[in-house]
Each structure stands twice: as structure tokens, then as C-alpha cells.
Design a protein around this motif. Structure first.
Motif, PDB file in Angstrom:
ATOM      1  N   ALA A 251       0.840  -1.197   0.000  1.00  0.00           N
ATOM      2  CA  ALA A 251       0.000   0.000   0.000  1.00  0.00           C
ATOM      3  C   ALA A 251       0.877   1.249   0.000  1.00  0.00           C
ATOM      4  CB  ALA A 251      -0.925  -0.002   1.222  1.00  0.00           C
ATOM      5  N   ASP A 252       0.189   2.365  -0.111  1.00  0.00           N
ATOM      6  CA  ASP A 252       0.878   3.655  -0.086  1.00  0.00           C
ATOM      7  C   ASP A 252       1.656   3.793   1.219  1.00  0.00           C
ATOM      8  OD1 ASP A 252       1.693   6.222  -0.299  1.00  0.00           O
ATOM      9  OD2 ASP A 252      -0.306   7.124  -0.290  1.00  0.00           O
ATOM     10  N   PRO A 253       2.932   4.220   1.182  1.00  0.00           N
ATOM     11  CA  PRO A 253       3.697   4.395   2.440  1.00  0.00           C
ATOM     12  C   PRO A 253       3.015   5.344   3.405  1.00  0.00           C
ATOM     13  CG  PRO A 253       5.159   4.464   0.533  1.00  0.00           C
ATOM     14  CD  PRO A 253       3.777   4.434  -0.005  1.00  0.00           C
ATOM     15  N   ALA A 254       2.328   6.358   2.886  1.00  0.00           N
ATOM     16  CA  ALA A 254       1.618   7.274   3.784  1.00  0.00           C
ATOM     17  C   ALA A 254       0.538   6.556   4.566  1.00  0.00           C
ATOM     18  CB  ALA A 254       1.017   8.429   2.983  1.00  0.00           C
ATOM     19  N   ALA A 255      -0.126   5.582   3.904  1.00  0.00           N
ATOM     20  CA  ALA A 255      -1.150   4.810   4.604  1.00  0.00           C
ATOM     21  C   ALA A 255      -0.531   3.925   5.667  1.00  0.00           C
ATOM     22  CB  ALA A 255      -1.933   3.960   3.598  1.00  0.00           C
ATOM     23  N   GLN A 256       0.709   3.453   5.448  1.00  0.00           N
ATOM     24  CA  GLN A 256       1.371   2.622   6.444  1.00  0.00           C
ATOM     25  C   GLN A 256       1.813   3.451   7.652  1.00  0.00           C
ATOM     26  OE1 GLN A 256       4.466   0.841   4.026  1.00  0.00           O
ATOM     27  NE2 GLN A 256       3.317  -1.064   3.896  1.00  0.00           N
ATOM     28  N   GLU A 257       2.070   4.732   7.445  1.00  0.00           N
ATOM     29  CA  GLU A 257       2.587   5.548   8.531  1.00  0.00           C
ATOM     30  C   GLU A 257       1.499   6.289   9.298  1.00  0.00           C
ATOM     31  OE1 GLU A 257       5.620   5.507   9.567  1.00  0.00           O
ATOM     32  OE2 GLU A 257       6.275   4.168   7.969  1.00  0.00           O
ATOM     33  N   ILE A 258       0.265   6.348   8.785  1.00  0.00           N
ATOM     34  CA  ILE A 258      -0.769   7.149   9.432  1.00  0.00           C
ATOM     35  C   ILE A 258      -1.132   6.619  10.808  1.00  0.00           C
ATOM     36  CG2 ILE A 258      -2.731   5.891   8.489  1.00  0.00           C
ATOM     37  CD1 ILE A 258      -2.377   9.688   8.910  1.00  0.00           C
ATOM     38  N   TRP A 259      -0.875   5.346  11.062  1.00  0.00           N
ATOM     39  CA  TRP A 259      -1.237   4.766  12.358  1.00  0.00           C
ATOM     40  C   TRP A 259      -0.458   5.415  13.491  1.00  0.00           C
ATOM     41  CZ3 TRP A 259       2.346   2.471  15.514  1.00  0.00           C
ATOM     42  CH2 TRP A 259       3.572   2.128  14.927  1.00  0.00           C
ATOM     43  N   ARG A 260       0.744   5.911  13.220  1.00  0.00           N
ATOM     44  CA  ARG A 260       1.502   6.585  14.288  1.00  0.00           C
ATOM     45  C   ARG A 260       0.807   7.866  14.734  1.00  0.00           C
ATOM     46  NH1 ARG A 260       7.184   7.726  12.084  1.00  0.00           N
ATOM     47  NH2 ARG A 260       5.990   8.137  10.202  1.00  0.00           N
ATOM     48  N   SER A 261       0.285   8.616  13.757  1.00  0.00           N
ATOM     49  CA  SER A 261      -0.422   9.856  14.097  1.00  0.00           C
ATOM     50  C   SER A 261      -1.660   9.559  14.927  1.00  0.00           C
ATOM     51  CB  SER A 261      -0.817  10.589  12.818  1.00  0.00           C
ATOM     52  OG  SER A 261       0.321  10.855  12.016  1.00  0.00           O
ATOM     53  N   GLU A 262      -2.388   8.525  14.533  1.00  0.00           N
ATOM     54  CA  GLU A 262      -3.603   8.174  15.277  1.00  0.00           C
ATOM     55  C   GLU A 262      -3.265   7.659  16.666  1.00  0.00           C
ATOM     56  OE1 GLU A 262      -7.527   5.304  14.872  1.00  0.00           O
ATOM     57  OE2 GLU A 262      -5.967   5.292  13.335  1.00  0.00           O
ATOM     58  N   THR A 263      -2.226   6.856  16.773  1.00  0.00           N
ATOM     59  CA  THR A 263      -1.833   6.322  18.076  1.00  0.00           C
ATOM     60  C   THR A 263      -1.393   7.437  19.014  1.00  0.00           C
ATOM     61  OG1 THR A 263      -1.137   4.224  17.103  1.00  0.00           O
ATOM     62  CG2 THR A 263      -0.220   4.794  19.248  1.00  0.00           C
ATOM     63  N   LEU A 264      -0.607   8.381  18.512  1.00  0.00           N
ATOM     64  CA  LEU A 264      -0.168   9.507  19.331  1.00  0.00           C
ATOM     65  C   LEU A 264      -1.356  10.273  19.876  1.00  0.00           C
ATOM     66  CD1 LEU A 264       2.477  11.645  19.788  1.00  0.00           C
ATOM     67  CD2 LEU A 264       1.080  12.895  18.150  1.00  0.00           C
ATOM     68  N   LEU A 265      -2.310  10.600  19.008  1.00  0.00           N
ATOM     69  CA  LEU A 265      -3.460  11.382  19.448  1.00  0.00           C
ATOM     70  C   LEU A 265      -4.332  10.589  20.409  1.00  0.00           C
ATOM     71  CD1 LEU A 265      -4.818  14.092  19.151  1.00  0.00           C
ATOM     72  CD2 LEU A 265      -6.106  13.188  17.218  1.00  0.00           C
ATOM     73  N   GLN A 266      -4.517   9.292  20.152  1.00  0.00           N
ATOM     74  CA  GLN A 266      -5.308   8.465  21.062  1.00  0.00           C
ATOM     75  C   GLN A 266      -4.694   8.435  22.449  1.00  0.00           C
ATOM     76  OE1 GLN A 266      -5.717   4.611  19.272  1.00  0.00           O
ATOM     77  NE2 GLN A 266      -7.631   5.114  18.253  1.00  0.00           N
ATOM     78  N   MET A 267      -3.379   8.262  22.518  1.00  0.00           N
ATOM     79  CA  MET A 267      -2.712   8.222  23.823  1.00  0.00           C
ATOM     80  C   MET A 267      -2.895   9.536  24.569  1.00  0.00           C
ATOM     81  SD  MET A 267      -1.355   5.328  24.547  1.00  0.00           S
ATOM     82  CE  MET A 267      -0.916   3.778  23.746  1.00  0.00           C
ATOM     83  N   PHE A 268      -2.681  10.639  23.898  1.00  0.00           N
ATOM     84  CA  PHE A 268      -2.811  11.943  24.550  1.00  0.00           C
ATOM     85  C   PHE A 268      -4.233  12.170  25.058  1.00  0.00           C
ATOM     86  CE2 PHE A 268       0.943  14.177  22.184  1.00  0.00           C
ATOM     87  CZ  PHE A 268       1.816  13.339  22.853  1.00  0.00           C
ATOM     88  N   VAL A 269      -5.207  11.870  24.217  1.00  0.00           N
ATOM     89  CA  VAL A 269      -6.598  12.132  24.592  1.00  0.00           C
ATOM     90  C   VAL A 269      -7.057  11.207  25.714  1.00  0.00           C
ATOM     91  CG1 VAL A 269      -8.977  12.012  23.763  1.00  0.00           C
ATOM     92  CG2 VAL A 269      -7.236  13.124  22.369  1.00  0.00           C
ATOM     93  N   GLU A 270      -6.757   9.910  25.581  1.00  0.00           N
ATOM     94  CA  GLU A 270      -7.246   8.954  26.572  1.00  0.00           C
ATOM     95  C   GLU A 270      -6.586   9.156  27.934  1.00  0.00           C
ATOM     96  OE1 GLU A 270      -9.728   7.177  26.053  1.00  0.00           O
ATOM     97  OE2 GLU A 270      -9.883   7.286  23.878  1.00  0.00           O
ATOM     98  N   ILE A 271      -5.314   9.525  27.946  1.00  0.00           N
ATOM     99  CA  ILE A 271      -4.615   9.684  29.216  1.00  0.00           C
ATOM    100  C   ILE A 271      -4.890  11.039  29.849  1.00  0.00           C
ATOM    101  CG2 ILE A 271      -2.352   9.682  30.338  1.00  0.00           C
ATOM    102  CD1 ILE A 271      -3.292   6.969  29.290  1.00  0.00           C
ATOM    103  N   TRP A 272      -4.974  12.096  29.059  1.00  0.00           N
ATOM    104  CA  TRP A 272      -5.091  13.442  29.612  1.00  0.00           C
ATOM    105  C   TRP A 272      -6.521  13.895  29.850  1.00  0.00           C
ATOM    106  CZ3 TRP A 272      -1.225  15.951  25.624  1.00  0.00           C
ATOM    107  CH2 TRP A 272       0.073  15.531  25.940  1.00  0.00           C
TER     108      TRP A 272
END
Length: 829
Positions: A251-272
Motif C-alpha cells: 500500500a501507499d507508504p503514507a497509509a502505512q505511517e498514518i497509524w503513528r499519528s492516530e496512536t499519538l493522538l489516542q494516547m494523549f486524549v485517553e490519558i489526559w
């Protein structure tokens, strides 16, 4: 050991690193770690990774402080070392990617989750999958039961979990040190990670470490060791773990890397942002999770009693959510809100206006798709609950400004569009029509939180310029042209009859809690704004919510009467304090030091703080004036009625009513403040004169008194009062002239002003009325200097010390005699 060195080398490496951590400086340790990360394979770095994360961010229980990122500022020598090591493309992140390529997992027991996630822990211990994307496909259900339930994170998730938790972890900081500055290493790192993984321009940079296929693949979905059906959950995927399906290798490399952005935001929102009650958490569960919980409880009730039931069972009913966010916590949340807005608003106009066809995702990059849903899917719900809890629990002081600005940042996304600011003044800037849908889909953020803020404002001391500034800031924001009209229109949409929705409701609509999005064109499009607004309100407040209109008669009355009254009266109080301060400053002279002016702090204007003078009070008056104008503009209040209200209050002040006592009731123990009286004192509307109610002889020694003489004269006066106390009482009890003369010298009670003083009990009042001799005034440096000058002046007139003393006593006696004779005439005058 020599036969199989590979098996022992990782533990040997970890032992060496632990030894170096206590002996080597930080710079050398980081240099050693860089070499180790570059030279050692992932298999040998796997064991040191959890220890290294704990060394950097501290332990989850707060015992180990780590590198103290929240206390590390740019002035420190170690600041740049830490920033280079933890940079998104630095050595630490390279280690994360190196382990990520090998798909290692790191488990955290659920009892080590942050205290803000306790309601999630309780839900898991009940055997129900929480309605939280962060924990999906990560729960490890052991065959033995739920006692040892763990959450398995991949290296990137494990790193970000510990980084996010570092903000709320209780640290054993040295006394007097705390993290609250926006230039700390932690704050700067949060900003750096957000800009790197949620870029407003371009795409997320690819992983610096690549596997044989050319990129680090996103984590694959995991299956729990026990099916969810055995725990009463028949759907193993109530919510998707990611917005997008996991990308394939090609798949597109951008599609492979988007999970990091989502994981970062999920961690910040769920913890804070998980700071709300268990009751609210249960109310926000999706219908599927509620059904699963019911099925689980029914299945458990039909099973025989198990002696080894998990201790967490039943905690959903007894758990109480703690709440203690710090100002630093709120400042970081505001940083997150501002960047998420900037990230979402960087969506290209052509992508934003593209048709929401079923195949449109083939023409849109995953990052652009992520920008569409990031606000409503990740931030909207939890931020509302977080702010609502802060509004209700934060102290009534100026530190609330951090919470206030976080709220104002969220409800003004048009400030973070990256466009050049409009040269027009703030009050003339019109909110663009394109933001109307955002206002409607976040209606409670505008209306309910505004009402809660008004409840805080009427209980706040608005004479303080910092508090007045907060009222002005809110009124200024809501007075922006078009914003009040958009909000009012949103309320009208919510109040539309229910029957108009039945034939329009789409069958496959998903709420935000189920993974849907109001802004996403890739979800089933809901064109009916009535349905959107109702879904928003009911999704946050429940179907049984009692909505109070922001522009209804009830709130309009609350604004036009109590708040505006308090603002007007606070302006008058600020003006009165300012005038009094000016008079005191004008009356200061050299003669006042000799007793002709008030020098005691007790005679200063009551209630005035050191900073409430001069320019500070001018700011208060300015803020309150502009707040009044904005409130009238928001609620379209009649200017004539407002002017009449101001003039009425002004005339009351001029008539001397400003000197009235606070509202009290008389009891056998003296005056007792009512709730209205306490509110009058808090807002500076009325007050008692500050008066010392204890024994005047036992007041703290002042800077203008000689400590040795104070103690000496206290002993002398105590002996005299103890020996001649009965004679003094008898003298002062006489109704004739001698009794009046004795009361003048031996009592310090002014019946004409005692009611202006703060209430005192009958016992304290009787004790203060007892006649006694006080020699403490003789210990004042001012009195000593006056006596010295008097004796020097007598010496110049050829008077000896004895003659001067007799003359002084005679003058004091004649003064008391005249004051006693003409006391009634002086009181009348």
C-alpha cells in the motif's frame, strides 16, 4: 556463560547500563546509548527498552522520577542533551522503530493504568470491552481469569503511553519545585511530537529505520487469548481499532505511517482527558457495549458462585472518580487543542469540498482523511467532559484562566487556520459562515459551558483585575459578529419537534462513540442539521437531558440582573478603592510619621490588596466596562434599561449605602452573616471594617515598636491591672463624671463605630470592654521620639525632667477632661 554468550548478553548489557546510570553523567550515558542502539540488534535491545523508558519518564507509580522532564528548562545544561535524545527523529525514536519492525510487545497490568482510567479498569474487570479505541485488540485475557489481565502495547504505543502518563504521574519533586512552565522540556517535546506526527503541511515523515520491505508496517490486529464471547461479548469488534483498515505491504507508504499519528493522538486524549465520573462514563457507552454488559451480568448471575472471583467485580457501582488536574496539565491540553485545530484546518479546500461518494477515498490521502475526522472523532466528546468537570471543581481564583483559555481556544477554530489575521479590530471580525456547522455540532461547548461560567462569575471577586479580565475575555469572544446568531440558530434546531426526524434518520448512522464522525464525508452523510444537533446533545447529555437555552428567558434574566448588577457594583467598589488610595497617597507627609496621619495597617481601606491600587484598578474598571458592552451586545439588552440600572446603583452609592453592613441576623452571640452577606463580601459590595478582636496587649509586635519595651510594659501593666482591677471596675461603673473620666482613660471602646466592625461573640465583646491600663503605646518609636523632642524642647525653656513630666501629665489630664466634658457634643457633630 561462554558456551552460549548470546543468551546472557542482554541481561549483562542491562546490568551495565543500570550501573552506569548511578555513576556517569547524563551526556556520557546518552552517548553510550546512541552507540548501543546503532550497534546492537533488536533482539538484544528488547530487554533494555522498558527499563530505559522508565529511566526517562519515571515509573508509573511515581517513585522513580526519571529525567524530570517537567522541571527541565532551557536554562539547564542538560536540556539540549535530553531534547536531542528524545527528538522524533533522534536515537530514542530510532530504538522504537527498530523494535517495532520486529513486532515486540510490552505488557502493562491494568491495575497500573492511570487513576484517570480507573472507570475503564473497572469496566474491563467486569469482563466488558470498554468503549475506548485505545484498548481494542490489546487486551490479554488469560485462561485463569481476570486477575492478571494485561494490556499489550507495541513499542511505539508503549513509548507514547509512558510519555503521556508522565504529565499526570505523581512525582516526588523537591520542595518548592513544580512543573508549570511552557518552556519546560516536557511541554516543548509535546509540541514537537504534535508538529511531527500531525503536520499541517506535507505528510508524516517515514520511519528512519526500515525493514527488508522498505517500511515499518502498521501493527497487525491481534486476537485475544480468549474470545470475547466467553466474557459476555458476542462481537469481537464493537469499535474499530483504527479509522482505516490496516494497510497492506504494497500500500501507499503514507497509509502505512498514518497509524503513528492516530496512536499519538489516542494516547494523549485517553490519558489526559479521562477526568469524568463513572456515571458519566457509563452513560456515554454505546448501546452495543451496554447490551454486552447486561448479557455478561445475566450470564454471571446464572453461574454458581466462584470463590476466586476477581476483586474488581462490582466496582462499577462503587468506584468514585478522583479529580485533580494541575495548571500544567491544562496548559498542555490547550496546546493539544490548538494544534489539533491547526491540523484539521490544514485540510485542502478541494478535498474539503469533494463529493462524499463511496469511492472518494481512492482520491484522498489517509492523512487528509484523518484531518476530516480528528476533531469530532477524537477530541470533541472527552474535551467537553474534561472542561465541564474543571468548570465545576476548579477553585474560584485567577488560576482558572488556564481552563478558560483552553475552552476559548476550542470554540474558536477559525483562529488556527494559518491565514493572515484580519486587520480589522477584534470586535469587528465576523465569524465566517463556513463555521456554522462546527458551532451546531459543538453546541454544548458554547451554551452549557457558558452558563456554567456565569455561575462561577457571580461567585467571583470581580474587583480583582485578573477575574475581571476573564469575564471580559468570555464576553468578547461571544460578542463576535455572527457567533451569537449561529448559537441561537443551533438551539432552535435542537428544539425542532421530534417527528420531523423519523423519516430522515439514516439506518446506518454511527455516533462518535461508535467510530462515526459528523465531519467525515466518508461516513454516511447526514444532511439534516436538526438530527446532527440532537445527536450531539443527546450523545453527551443522554436522552433524558434537560436543556437550558442560552438565549432563553431564564438565562437572560440571570445575565441582565445578577451578573450585570455585580459588574456595576464591582466597578463602583474599584473606583472607591482607587479614590481612597489616591487620598492616602496625597495625605502622606512628614507630619504623618509623627502621629498626625494613620500609620496602622488596620486603618487602611478594608479588603484592598496590595496590587489593587493605581493602574491595576484602572484595568479592572476598563475590563468591566467592556464586558458590560459585550454582554449587552450578545443578549441584545436595552441600553436604556442598563443605563437606568447603573444610575440607580450609582445613586445608592452616593447616598452612602455603600457603607452599609453586609446582610446579617442578630443572635444571642452577636451578628451572624447570611448567605447574601457572604456573597456581598466575596464580591466587594459591602464589608465590615477589619478590626482586631483579641487582647490588644497580645497583638504581634510591629516594626515600629521596640520589642524589649513592649514586653516590659506588658508585665508592668499586667501587675497593675491584676492588683487594681476591682478599683478600676468600680470607677468605670460609676454613672457620674468620674466614671466617665475613668472610662475615657481605661477603656478603648467607641460605641459609635463598634457596629461597623466585624461580628464578635458576646464573650469577646465583654472581655474587650473590661477597664485596664495599657502602656504599650509608650513602646512605639514614634512616641519615644515625640517624648524625646518634648524633653529637649523643655530643656531649651530651662525646664528640668521632673517639671516636663508634670507638665506632660497635666496636659494629658486636661485633654481627657475636655474630651469627657464635650463628648456628647462631639458625637452629635
Amino acid at each position: 556463560l561462554m558456551a552460549n554468550p548470546t543468551l546472557q548478553q542482554p541481561s549483562f548489557l542491562l546490568a551495565n547500563l543500570k550501573a552506569d546510570a548511578t555513576t556517569k553523567p547524563l551526556l556520557q550515558r546518552c552517548q553510550d546509548l546512541v552507540k548501543i542502539i546503532d550497534e546492537y540488534p533488536a533482539k538484544e535491545l528488547h530487554l533494555i527498552f522498558p527499563w530505559l523508558v522508565e529511566c526517562v519518564f519515571g515509573s508509573l507509580d511515581g517513585v522513580i522520577a526519571g529525567w524530570n522532564l517537567r522541571l527541565l528548562h532551557s536554562r539547564s545544561n542538560e536540556y539540549h542533551i535530553v531534547m536531542d535524545f528524545l527528538n522524533p527523529s533522534g536515537p530514542m525514536m530510532k530504538l522504537v522503530y527498530k523494535l517495532q519492525a520486529e513486532e515486540y510487545k510490552y505488557e502493562i497490568p491494568i491495575n497500573y493504568l492511570p487513576s484517570c482510567c480507573n472507570h475503564i479498569t473497572a469496566c474491563i474487570q467486569e469482563g466488558v470491552l470498554p468503549d475506548c479505541p485505545l484498548f481494542h485488540n490489546k487486551l490479554q485475557f488469560p485462561l485463569s481469569g481476570l486477575l492478571t489481565l494485561n494490556i499489550a502495547f507495541n513499542p511505539f504505543e508503549f513509548f507514547m503511553f509512558n510519555f503521556a502518563y508522565c504529565l499526570i504521574s505523581p512525582k516526588n519533586y523537591p520542595p518548592g519545585q513544580y512543573g508549570s512552565s511552557t518552556d519546560s522540556a516536557y511541554f516543548v517535546l509535546v509540541d514537537t511530537y504534535l508538529k511531527y506526527f500531525l503536520p499541517t503541511e506535507g505528510s508524516v515523515p517515514p520511519s528512519p529505520f526500515s525493514d527488508s520491505r522498505g517500511s515499518v508496517s502498521a501493527p497487525s490486529p491481534r486476537s485475544s487469548s480468549v474470545s470475547f464471547a466467553s466474557y459476555g461479548i458476542h462481537s469481537p469488534s464493537l469499535l474499530k481499532h483504527h479509522i482505516f483498515h490496516q494497510p497492506s505491504v504494497n500500500a501507499d507508504p503514507a497509509a502505512q505511517e498514518i497509524w503513528r499519528s492516530e496512536t499519538l493522538l489516542q494516547m494523549f486524549v485517553e490519558i489526559w482527558l479521562h477526568h469524568y465520573s463513572l456515571e458519566m462514563y457509563q452513560k456515554l457507552q454505546s448501546p452495543q457495549v451496554k447490551l454486552a454488559l447486561l448479557q455478561y451480568r445475566l450470564s454471571m448471575s446464572s453461574m454458581p458462585c466462584q470463590p476466586h472471583a476477581p476483586p474488581g467485580s462490582g466496582t462499577l457501582h462503587t468506584y468514585q472518580e478522583p479529580f485533580s488536574p494541575t495548571e500544567e496539565h491544562v496548559l498542555v491540553v490547550r496546546l493539544l487543542v490548538k494544534h489539533v485545530h491547526a491540523f484539521s484546518n490544514s485540510l485542502k479546500p478541494e478535498q474539503l469540498s469533494s463529493s462524499p461518494s463511496a469511492h472518494s477515498h481512492t482520491h484522498t490521502s489517509p492523512l487528509e482523511e484523518f484531518k476530516r475526522v480528528v476533531v469530532q472523532r477524537f477530541v470533541h466528546q472527552k474535551l467537553y467532559l474534561f472542561l465541564q468537570h474543571c468548570f465545576g471543581h476548579w477553585p474560584l481564583d485567577a488560576s482558572f484562566r488556564a481552563v478558560l483559555e483552553t475552552w476559548l481556544s476550542y470554540i474558536q477554530p477559525w483562529r488556527y487556520t494559518g491565514e493572515k489575521p484580519n486587520p480589522q479590530p477584534d470586535q469587528n471580525r465576523t465569524v465566517p459562515e463556513k463555521w456554522e456547522s462546527f458551532v451546531h455540532e459543538n453546541l454544548l461547548m458554547y451554551t452549557k459551558l457558558f452558563q456554567v461560567f456565569l455561575n462561577r462569575a457571580v461567585r467571583t471577586d470581580l474587583v480583582n483585575a485578573k477575574n475581571a479580565l476573564m469575564v471580559f475575555r468570555v464576553a468578547k469572544v461571544f460578542a463576535q459578529p455572527n457567533l451569537a446568531e449561529m448559537t441561537q440558530k443551533g438551539e432552535q434546531l435542537f428544539l425542532e419537534p421530534e417527528h420531523v426526524l423519523h423519516h430522515r434518520q439514516p439506518r446506518g448512522y454511527l455516533t462518535p462513540g461508535q467510530g462515526g464522525s459528523y465531519l467525515s464525508s466518508r461516513q454516511r452523510v447526514v444532511t439534516d442539521m436538526v438530527f446532527k444537533v440532537k445527536s450531539h446533545v443527546y450523545g453527551l447529555e443522554g436522552q433524558d437531558c434537560q436543556y437550558k437555552q442560552m438565549f432563553g428567558t431564564e438565562l437572560r434574566g440571570a445575565v441582565s440582573l445578577p451578573l450585570i448588577q455585580i459588574i456595576v457594583q464591582a466597578r463602583q467598589t474599584a473606583k472607591r478603592i482607587s479614590d481612597h488610595s489616591s487620598e492616602v497617597a496625597a495625605n502622606k507627609s512628614f507630619l504623618s510619621w509623627f502621629g498626625l496621619g494613620a500609620s496602622d495597617l488596620n486603618h487602611s481601606f478594608p479588603g484592598a490588596e496590595p496590587e489593587e491600587t493605581g493602574e491595576y484598578l484602572k484595568k479592572t474598571h476598563e475590563f468591566l466596562d467592556r464586558a458590560l458592552e459585550n454582554l449587552c451586545q450578545i443578549f441584545k439588552l436595552n441600553q436604556g434599561q442598563l443605563n437606568q440600572l447603573i444610575s440607580n446603583l450609582g445613586s445608592l452609592e452616593d447616598d452612602g449605602n455603600s457603607k452599609q453592613l453586609p446582610d446579617c441576623v442578630q443572635s444571642e452571640n452577636g451578628l451572624i452573616l447570611t448567605d447574601l452577606g457572604r456573597r456581598q463580601i466575596i464580591n466587594g459590595l459591602r464589608r465590615f471594617d477589619i478590626h482586631y478582636q483579641g487582647d490588644p496587649e497580645l497583638q504581634p509586635i510591629r516594626s515600629y515598636e521596640n520589642a524589649l519595651l513592649v514586653r516590659l510594659f506588658y508585665r508592668i501593666s499586667s501587675l497593675i491591672n491584676e492588683r487594681f482591677g476591682r478599683h478600676m471596675n468600680a470607677l468605670c461603673s460609676r454613672p457620674d463624671f468620674l466614671g466617665r473620666l475613668g472610662r475615657h482613660y481605661l477603656t478603648n471602646l467607641d460605641s459609635s463605630t463598634k457596629l461597623k466592625h466585624s461580628p464578635m461573640s458576646r464573650h469577646v465583646l465583654e472581655r474587650s470592654q473590661r477597664p485596664k491600663l495599657s502602656l504599650r503605646p509608650l513602646a512605639s518609636y514614634r512616641t519615644i521620639l515625640l517624648l524625646l523632642l518634648f524633653y529637649v524642647f523643655g530643656a531649651l525653656l530651662s525646664l528640668g525632667p521632673i517639671s516636663s513630666t508634670v507638665l506632660l501629665l497635666a496636659g494629658g489630664f486636661l485633654y481627657g477632661l475636655l474630651m469627657t466634658l464635650f463628648a456628647d457634643k462631639l458625637k452629635t457633630h
